[in-house]
Design an enzyme around this catalytic site. Structure first.
Site, PDB file in Angstrom:
ATOM      1  N   ASP A   1     -16.464  10.553  35.879  1.00 38.75           N
ATOM      2  CA  ASP A   1     -16.685   9.664  37.022  1.00 38.75           C
ATOM      3  C   ASP A   1     -17.198  10.477  38.203  1.00 38.75           C
ATOM      4  O   ASP A   1     -16.461  11.259  38.796  1.00 38.75           O
ATOM      5  CB  ASP A   1     -15.376   8.950  37.391  1.00 38.75           C
ATOM      6  CG  ASP A   1     -15.584   7.877  38.443  1.00 38.75           C
ATOM      7  OD1 ASP A   1     -16.725   7.736  38.950  1.00 38.75           O
ATOM      8  OD2 ASP A   1     -14.605   7.173  38.767  1.00 38.75           O
TER       9      ASP A   1
ATOM     10  N   GLU B   1     -19.628   7.395  34.594  1.00 33.07           N
ATOM     11  CA  GLU B   1     -19.271   6.349  35.572  1.00 33.07           C
ATOM     12  C   GLU B   1     -19.909   6.643  36.924  1.00 33.07           C
ATOM     13  O   GLU B   1     -19.771   7.738  37.462  1.00 33.07           O
ATOM     14  CB  GLU B   1     -17.740   6.254  35.707  1.00 33.07           C
ATOM     15  CG  GLU B   1     -17.297   5.165  36.683  1.00 33.07           C
ATOM     16  CD  GLU B   1     -15.834   4.754  36.530  1.00 33.07           C
ATOM     17  OE1 GLU B   1     -15.286   4.903  35.418  1.00 33.07           O
ATOM     18  OE2 GLU B   1     -15.254   4.288  37.523  1.00 33.07           O
TER      19      GLU B   1
ATOM     20  N   LYS C   1     -11.832  -3.205  41.041  1.00 27.91           N
ATOM     21  CA  LYS C   1     -10.765  -2.810  41.963  1.00 27.91           C
ATOM     22  C   LYS C   1     -10.402  -4.041  42.787  1.00 27.91           C
ATOM     23  O   LYS C   1     -11.269  -4.657  43.409  1.00 27.91           O
ATOM     24  CB  LYS C   1     -11.234  -1.672  42.871  1.00 27.91           C
ATOM     25  CG  LYS C   1     -11.451  -0.359  42.134  1.00 27.91           C
ATOM     26  CD  LYS C   1     -11.795   0.756  43.109  1.00 27.91           C
ATOM     27  CE  LYS C   1     -11.602   2.127  42.484  1.00 27.91           C
ATOM     28  NZ  LYS C   1     -12.621   2.500  41.501  1.00 27.91           N
TER      29      LYS C   1
ATOM     30  N   LYS D   1     -12.842  13.704  37.470  1.00 26.61           N
ATOM     31  CA  LYS D   1     -13.526  13.561  38.752  1.00 26.61           C
ATOM     32  C   LYS D   1     -14.605  14.637  38.821  1.00 26.61           C
ATOM     33  O   LYS D   1     -14.303  15.825  38.980  1.00 26.61           O
ATOM     34  CB  LYS D   1     -12.518  13.686  39.899  1.00 26.61           C
ATOM     35  CG  LYS D   1     -11.571  12.498  39.970  1.00 26.61           C
ATOM     36  CD  LYS D   1     -12.336  11.232  40.290  1.00 26.61           C
ATOM     37  CE  LYS D   1     -11.564   9.965  39.989  1.00 26.61           C
ATOM     38  NZ  LYS D   1     -12.407   8.763  40.076  1.00 26.61           N
TER      39      LYS D   1
ATOM     40  N   ASP E   1     -18.990   1.165  39.047  1.00 25.93           N
ATOM     41  CA  ASP E   1     -17.770   0.928  39.812  1.00 25.93           C
ATOM     42  C   ASP E   1     -18.116   0.562  41.258  1.00 25.93           C
ATOM     43  O   ASP E   1     -18.134  -0.622  41.622  1.00 25.93           O
ATOM     44  CB  ASP E   1     -16.884   2.189  39.742  1.00 25.93           C
ATOM     45  CG  ASP E   1     -15.594   2.062  40.529  1.00 25.93           C
ATOM     46  OD1 ASP E   1     -15.422   1.074  41.260  1.00 25.93           O
ATOM     47  OD2 ASP E   1     -14.740   2.972  40.432  1.00 25.93           O
TER      48      ASP E   1
HETATM   49 MG    MG Z   1     -14.650   4.989  39.400  1.00 28.55          MG
END
Ligand code: MG
Length: 373
Positions: free
Chosen positions: A196, A221, A268, A168, A244
């Site tokens: 990401d 990402e 997702k 992250k 994403d």
């Molecule tokens: Mg992501």
């Protein structure tokens, strides 16, 4: 056989605390207890299905827990009396009754897939196209901390069997460069590293980061907030590139594919509105050879089961990674949910989702629509 009818829809609310205490990502965003919504759909045939939706707090996607419950409240009166096994029809009905708000539709859609699977006597995985291999690969999200703390977490999670690590980032760009470099130094052959940013960088920040880590084998990402900003960064880096948050519909996927905007996408389930819509996007990705991470925004055992069925029915070479959210949280909401083994997971083999909710954990419903049963 007479058509089956939805008789009653109930909503439950469950708090999901985290083993690590909190989950931190771009821009200082953090959640310590996830607010999850579980839907139960009961039918006149005595078959009952369950689904779950759990936004990543109210500040990640345009989705929040109370909104999920309010949206289900809008939809439920339209669904009582409908056939839960006719999934495409049911989704068109939901879209006609409530414009947008895909996440509010997701748990209902999943519960109806659970019913369809039970009626057919087949796991959802089979109904979604078939089971590829014994199991499938997972990634571990590394919550945002100092570079050294994140490197230590990568080592810990490798010991647990994970080989794909999603850092992250999306914070201060200089610290993010250090995060990527320090973690990359810890990697072993076969490990995969994903940075990401979760939309967290401005374009000039992202440009600096991708150039500074040019020699590192790392996926980038969703560096920036908008699709256009991401496309700009994509066109000036040689790193493999994942979109994403920008891929929230079939239209977005088609545009991204036409622009060659990404090498992989993150699907997702609730971002797209449930298994029905997520499967459409998944199948389109398979058709054009686009790799996928298959997961959800967050969730517990029921979400993890739904993810497992979609991931396990995705051709192995196209499944980049998936997630086992139920191992991040301290509360189990269902028996029979898939459990991670050495960084991998398998979809349940029992009909439907293949899980049975722990009703004591779910407690009393916070809302019910339809008749008494
Ligand atoms: Mg992501």
């Amino acid at each position: 056989m007479a058509p089956m009818k939805i008789e009653r829809i109930s909503v439950f609310q469950v708090d999901l605390p985290l083993h690590e205490g909190s989950y931190n990502w771009s821009g200082g965003k953090s959640v310590s207890v996830f607010d999850s919504t579980i839907v139960r759909v009961e039918t006149d045939a005595g078959v009952t299905g369950f689904g779950e939706v759990c936004p990543l707090g109210p500040f990640y996607l345009p989705a929040y827990a109370k909104g999920a419950r309010a949206g289900i409240g809008e939809l439920a009166p339209h669904l009582v009396g409908q056939d839960p096994t006719q999934l495409d029809k049911l989704n068109r009905l939901m879209d006609a009754a409530l414009k947008g708000h895909p996440y509010a539709k997701s748990a209902i859609d999943i519960a109806c897939w659970d019913i369809l699977g039970q009626v057919c006597g087949l796991p959802i995985c089979t109904l979604l196209g078939g089971r590829y291999g014994e199991d499938f690969v997972l990634y571990r999200a590394i919550s945002q901390q100092t570079p050294d703390q994140m490197a230590a977490k990568v080592a810990d999670y490798r010991d647990e069997g994970y080989r794909r690590f999603q850092l992250k980032v999306g914070g201060d760009p200089d610290t993010d460069i250090e995060r990527i470099q320090v973690v990359a130094d810890e990697l072993e052959p076969g490990d995969v590293l994903i940075a990401d940013a979760n939309t967290g960088w401005l374009k000039h920040d992202a440009a600096r980061v991708v150039r500074a880590v040019n020699d590192v084998d790392v996926y980038i990402e969703q560096p920036c907030d908008s699709y256009e900003e991401c496309l700009s960064i994509r066109r000036r880096t040689s790193h493999p590139f994942v979109l994403d948050e920008s891929i929230d519909s079939i239209e977005a996927l088609l545009r991204g594919q036409a622009d060659d905007a990404m090498d992989a996408v993150n699907i997702k389930i609730s971002k797209l509105g449930g298994l029905t819509r997520a499967r459409q996007v998944r199948d389109l990705c398979v058709s054009v050879g686009l790799a996928m991470t298959i997961e959800d925004s967050w969730g517990g055992d029921i979400t993890t089961a739904a993810i497992a069925h979609l991931a396990h029915s995705t051709p192995t070479d196209l499944l980049f990674t998936s997630t086992d959210f139920n191992s991040y949280v301290t509360v189990s909401t269902a028996k029979g949910a898939p459990q991670r083994k050495k960084g991998r997971m398998a979809a349940p083999t029992a009909p439907g989702l293949g899980i049975s909710p722990r009703m004591k954990v779910l407690g009393e419903p916070v809302a019910v629509w339809g008749g008494e049963s």
